[in-house]
Write a protein that holds these residues in place. Structure first.
Motif, short mmCIF file in Angstrom:
data_model
loop_
_atom_site.label_atom_id
_atom_site.label_comp_id
_atom_site.label_asym_id
_atom_site.label_seq_id
_atom_site.Cartn_x
_atom_site.Cartn_y
_atom_site.Cartn_z
N UNK A 192 67.62 41.09 39.32
CA UNK A 192 66.56 40.97 38.58
C UNK A 192 65.33 40.84 39.59
N UNK A 193 64.22 41.50 39.53
CA UNK A 193 63.03 41.00 40.31
C UNK A 193 62.22 40.17 39.40
N UNK A 194 61.43 39.52 39.99
CA UNK A 194 60.40 38.36 39.48
C UNK A 194 58.81 38.47 39.94
N UNK A 195 58.09 38.03 39.07
CA UNK A 195 56.66 38.21 39.30
C UNK A 195 56.30 36.72 38.87
N UNK B 20 60.34 45.94 38.82
CA UNK B 20 59.37 44.92 39.39
C UNK B 20 58.01 45.17 38.94
N UNK B 21 57.80 46.27 38.33
CA UNK B 21 56.30 46.70 37.82
C UNK B 21 56.33 46.09 36.26
N UNK C 100 60.12 41.12 45.42
CA UNK C 100 60.51 42.31 46.35
C UNK C 100 59.36 42.91 47.11
N UNK C 101 59.40 44.17 47.46
CA UNK C 101 58.42 44.86 48.07
C UNK C 101 57.04 44.95 47.38
N UNK D 119 47.85 38.97 46.58
CA UNK D 119 49.10 39.49 46.41
C UNK D 119 50.14 39.25 47.54
N UNK D 120 51.34 38.20 47.02
CA UNK D 120 52.24 37.89 47.99
C UNK D 120 53.54 38.39 47.90
N UNK D 121 54.23 39.36 48.74
CA UNK D 121 55.47 39.85 48.64
C UNK D 121 56.50 39.31 49.65
N UNK D 122 57.68 39.22 49.18
CA UNK D 122 58.66 38.81 50.06
C UNK D 122 59.24 39.86 51.16
#
Length: 270
Positions: A162-165, A183-184, A211-212, A229-232
């Protein structure tokens, strides 16, 4: 088993041999969004926080501007082959009804168009221009957000799929974290939460994703008035262009004390 995870048989192959055993997977099911009984959109998502998801999606697409624009949102009757309600159709009553076809959604408006057109679409639809240079965010605080986000990914711990936000304060406090196969969708869920809680525009918050950073994630952040906005992982070229055009601070490859800042670095205190 919950609606968020499911078990499936698998053949596990490793240096020590093979074994057949069930594996825990993240559930992926369609959610159809209807208005006035007609289909508006379908998204593949992990069940859970569907009301937040719908609020965030409709807001990010410019269909609603406040939580009050949705009068009601309720699941429609519908059953699977076992007679169980699928809870996969939400009918939304809008205060100001919109035509359901054709819809030109921001998330796919760039298909077949040039990048400049995609940027112009966001520029003309956003209601919350980002304030210059604020909030000021300590780099050390930003560096801790990936671990803070990861520590709250309970379903990822069980499935790895799973993605996370997450929405965080500039002090690093987590306000809302959501997981999803898309992710969206995860971003829509936290934006929907913020909309329902009266936290938009989110000029004092930071959005962190696992993610991206694609164009559509930057678009959703800009629409919600999120300044950082931060992304891994990595951003796309169009995501960087939109961030720079909108004045959003975009940080990629955020891993430990290292990171790449692609736009509006003045919001970060080194």
């Amino acid at each position: 088993m919950s609606r968020v995870t499911a078990r499936r048989p698998t053949l596990r192959i490793s240096p020590t041999g093979t074994v057949r055993r069930p594996d825990t997977l993240a559930v992926e099911e369609p959610l159809e969004i209807r208005t006035r009984g007609e289909s508006l959109a379908v998204t593949m998502r992990t069940p859970g926080a569907d009301i937040d998801l719908v609020h965030g999606f409709l807001f990010s697409e410019g269909i609603i501007t406040s939580a009050e624009d949705i009068v009601t949102a309720r699941y429609c009757a519908g059953t699977d082959e076992n007679g169980q309600n699928t809870y996969n159709v939400l009918d939304v009553q809008l205060r100001n009804p919109v035509p359901v076809t054709p819809r030109n959604f921001l998330t796919n408006s760039s298909c077949g168009l040039c990048g400049k057109t995609a940027l112009d679409e966001v520029r003309t639809r956003t209601r919350y221009p980002l304030p210059e240079g604020v909030p000021l965010l300590e780099v050390d605080t930003l560096a801790k957000l990936p671990d803070e986000l990861r520590s709250r990914q309970q379903v990822f711990d069980a499935t790895g799929g799973l993605h996370a936000a997450g929405l965080f304060t500039v002090d690093g406090a987590a306000l809302a974290v959501r997981e999803d196969v898309g992710r969206h969708n995860a971003v829509d869920k936290v934006i929907g939460w913020a909309l329902r809680e009266g936290r938009l525009p989110a000029h004092d918050l930071v959005l962190m994703v696992s993610g991206r950073a694609s164009f559509e994630l930057v678009q959703k952040a800009v629409m919600a008035g999120v300044p950082v906005l931060g992304a891994v992982s990595a951003p796309s070229s169009l995501a960087v262009d939109l961030a720079a055009d909108s004045g959003l601070t975009l940080v990629g490859f955020l891993r430990g004390a290292s990171m790449n800042v692609y736009s509006s670095a003045e919001r970060l205190a080194l």
